[in-house]
Design an enzyme around this catalytic site. Structure first.
Site, short mmCIF file in Angstrom:
data_model
loop_
_atom_site.label_atom_id
_atom_site.label_comp_id
_atom_site.label_asym_id
_atom_site.label_seq_id
_atom_site.Cartn_x
_atom_site.Cartn_y
_atom_site.Cartn_z
N ASP A 13 -3.97 12.43 44.94
CA ASP A 13 -4.03 13.41 43.84
C ASP A 13 -5.25 13.22 42.95
O ASP A 13 -5.21 13.53 41.75
CB ASP A 13 -2.75 13.34 42.97
CG ASP A 13 -1.50 13.44 43.80
OD1 ASP A 13 -1.47 14.27 44.72
OD2 ASP A 13 -0.55 12.67 43.55
N LYS A 16 -9.42 15.69 45.34
CA LYS A 16 -10.26 15.84 46.54
C LYS A 16 -10.46 17.31 46.89
O LYS A 16 -11.54 17.72 47.31
CB LYS A 16 -9.62 15.11 47.73
CG LYS A 16 -9.56 13.61 47.54
CD LYS A 16 -8.83 12.93 48.68
CE LYS A 16 -7.35 13.20 48.73
NZ LYS A 16 -6.56 12.61 47.63
N GLY A 40 -1.28 17.67 49.00
CA GLY A 40 -1.31 18.93 48.26
C GLY A 40 -2.65 19.04 47.59
O GLY A 40 -2.88 18.42 46.55
N HIS A 41 -3.56 19.79 48.21
CA HIS A 41 -4.92 19.88 47.66
C HIS A 41 -5.07 21.19 46.86
O HIS A 41 -4.98 22.27 47.42
CB HIS A 41 -5.96 19.80 48.79
CG HIS A 41 -5.98 18.43 49.41
ND1 HIS A 41 -6.79 18.09 50.47
CD2 HIS A 41 -5.31 17.30 49.09
CE1 HIS A 41 -6.59 16.81 50.77
NE2 HIS A 41 -5.69 16.32 49.96
N GLN A 222 -4.36 11.84 50.63
CA GLN A 222 -3.83 10.66 49.94
C GLN A 222 -4.98 9.78 49.40
O GLN A 222 -6.09 10.26 49.24
CB GLN A 222 -2.89 9.85 50.84
CG GLN A 222 -1.55 10.54 51.11
CD GLN A 222 -1.58 11.51 52.29
OE1 GLN A 222 -2.12 11.20 53.33
NE2 GLN A 222 -1.00 12.67 52.12
P1 IMP Z 1 5.04 10.00 52.71
O1 IMP Z 1 3.58 10.09 53.00
O2 IMP Z 1 5.70 11.33 52.49
O3 IMP Z 1 5.77 9.16 53.71
O4 IMP Z 1 5.22 9.24 51.32
C1 IMP Z 1 4.87 7.86 51.16
C2 IMP Z 1 4.27 7.61 49.79
O5 IMP Z 1 3.00 8.25 49.71
C3 IMP Z 1 5.08 8.15 48.63
O6 IMP Z 1 4.91 7.29 47.51
C4 IMP Z 1 4.43 9.48 48.34
O7 IMP Z 1 4.66 9.90 47.01
C5 IMP Z 1 2.98 9.13 48.59
N1 IMP Z 1 2.17 10.29 48.97
C6 IMP Z 1 2.12 10.90 50.17
N2 IMP Z 1 1.26 11.92 50.14
C7 IMP Z 1 0.74 11.95 48.91
C8 IMP Z 1 -0.25 12.78 48.28
O8 IMP Z 1 -0.84 13.68 48.87
N3 IMP Z 1 -0.52 12.49 46.99
C9 IMP Z 1 0.07 11.48 46.33
N4 IMP Z 1 0.98 10.67 46.86
C10 IMP Z 1 1.31 10.90 48.15
#
Ligand code: IMP
Length: 426
Positions: A13, A16, A40-41, A222
């Site tokens: 977040d 990017k 979520g971009h 991420q």
């Molecule tokens: P997962 O990727 O859904 O398995 O989540 C694993 C961890 O990564 C959690 O803490 C999510 O909140 C975090 N996470 C996954 N994708 C994002 C993102 O795009 N932005 C921020 N945190 C993320």
């Protein structure tokens, strides 16, 4: 061979999407290389405000966009994203999906949900998009790939095998109803018909583009501190958001990468569980959350807020090979009287300057801060670094010094134009 990697330096977040959208103007191809629709971009440009989960943020420029082999694709999400873009007048004809990318299946989403529930108090706080189970199947060699959709008989056989194993888990371990093979098969055949024109050998496509001297942006998802190897394991995601992950997730060899732009917010946020040494559990944290509207793009969860963590940033710069930094959301700090940057941690009474591997140790780390005066005025209109209030200039420069990498860009608002270029890039 100019490839620019744009990667998140914190817990995701970082902004990017905005930077990729802006930089795409000077590129020929943008390739997303990791994660899935957990990302979520957000992009705000002349066409409106968009929240992209799978389609690269370059889609608004006249560039080819590639969803690389390293992304796990939920076809339902992708199809609705394409439809949403088309409705807004965005041309998606130049979108290509890697035939090697893995698919997120309904059983991955259900499993994500069930696994999180079974972790009880130790839940990871995933986005429940089935990302972890999809990457686990990829590693376990049980995954179904985009190319498998092109041969429906073969697809059915693979699906039957994978689903049998998952249904055993669902019924025998979790005590829930099994999923229907026919329903999933029919649904995915429909997705396959829709997506077939987009499915390409993207490794060759990228290779040929590079041969022709075209400019490529690798778009990360991420952030480094969620990396499965270097992040706050197990509180992280399941694919590598690092520059190296960009090579694996696109098929672009490392020697093509010319620059690595690391994106950092002027403070820290984290969504999901796990340690965050500079977290602010007070009114200051709430103030930043309110001003910046820090709620997850994918899940809507309130993001945790903290001061800029230069220990983590230094680590991020090193493991990503960052050559330039972009500091986003500087304007969020406009009304703060004073600001802090964490320069070291105190662990068991000792000062340390590294990011510990153990989450238990990281939980015990207390931030050591350097304090700065705020600038107390709006900066959203500023376009030149020298026009920023001196306090803001000092703050930005100090981030670069402490992180060990020069700041090239500072963003002072959500739109494409609200960017200050300190140095030319790409
Ligand atoms: P997962 O990727 O859904 O398995 O989540 C694993 C961890 O990564 C959690 O803490 C999510 O909140 C975090 N996470 C996954 N994708 C994002 C993102 O795009 N932005 C921020 N945190 C993320």
């Amino acid at each position: 061979m100019p490839v620019l990697a744009i990667v998140g330096g914190q817990w995701g977040d970082e902004g990017k999407g905005k930077v990729v959208d802006q930089m795409s103007e000077n590129a020929d191809i943008v390739v997303r290389f990791s994660g899935g629709d957990n990302a979520g971009h957000t992009v705000i440009n002349r066409l409106g405000e968009f929240k992209l989960h799978l389609v690269p943020a370059g889609i608004f420029s006249d560039v080819s966009c590639v969803i690389g082999n390293g992304v796990v694709i939920n076809p339902a999400v992708l199809i609705s994203e394409i439809a949403m873009l088309n409705k807004a007048g965005v041309n998606t004809a130049k979108l290509a999906i890697s035939d090697r990318a893995h698919l997120v299946m309904p059983y991955h989403i259900l499993l994500d949900e069930l696994e999180e529930k079974s972790r009880a108090g130790k839940a990871l706080g995933t986005t429940k998009r089935g990302i972890g189970p999809a990457f686990a199947d990829k590693t376990n060699r049980l995954g179904i790939r985009v190319c498998d959709l092109l041969d429906k008989a073969d697809f059915k056989e693979r699906l039957a095998m994978a689903l049998e194993a998952k249904n055993t888990l669902f019924t025998k371990i979790y005590g829930v109803e099994p999923l229907s093979l026919d329903e999933i098969y029919n649904q995915y055949c429909e997705y396959a018909d829709y997506l077939t024109p987009f499915i390409k050998n993207t490794v060759s496509l990228l290779d040929e583009a590079l041969e022709q001297g075209k400019k490529v942006i690798m778009e990360g998802a991420q952030g480094a501190l969620l990396d499965p190897d270097f992040g706050t394991y197990p509180y992280g995601t399941s694919s590598s958001p690092l520059t190296a992950g960009g090579c694996l997730g696109s098929g672009i060899a490392p020697n093509h990468i010319e620059s690595v732009l690391g994106i950092f917010k002027a403070y820290c946020t984290r969504v999901g569980n796990g340690p965050m040494p500079t977290e602010l559990m007070d009114a200051t944290g709430q103030k930043i959350r309110d001003i910046a509207h820090e709620y997850g793009t994918t899940t809507g969860r309130p993001r945790r807020i903290g001061w800029f963590d230069a220990v983590a940033a230094r680590f991020s710069c090193r493991i990503n090979g960052m050559t330039a930094l972009a500091i986003t959301r500087l304007d969020v700090l406009d009304s703060m009287e004073s600001l802090k940057i964490c320069t070291a941690y105190e662990l068991n009474g000792k000062k340390i300057d590294y990011f510990p591997a153990s989450v238990a140790e990281l939980e015990r780390c207390k931030p050591v801060y350097e304090e700065f005066s705020g600038w107390g005025m709006p900066i959203t209109h500023v376009r030149r670094f020298e026009d920023l209030p001196l306090q803001a200039q000092t703050f930005v420069k100090r981030i670069g010094e402490l992180a060990g990498c020069e700041v090239y860009m500072a963003c002072c608002g959500p739109s494409r134009e609200q960017v200050i270029h300190l140095k030319p890039l790409f």
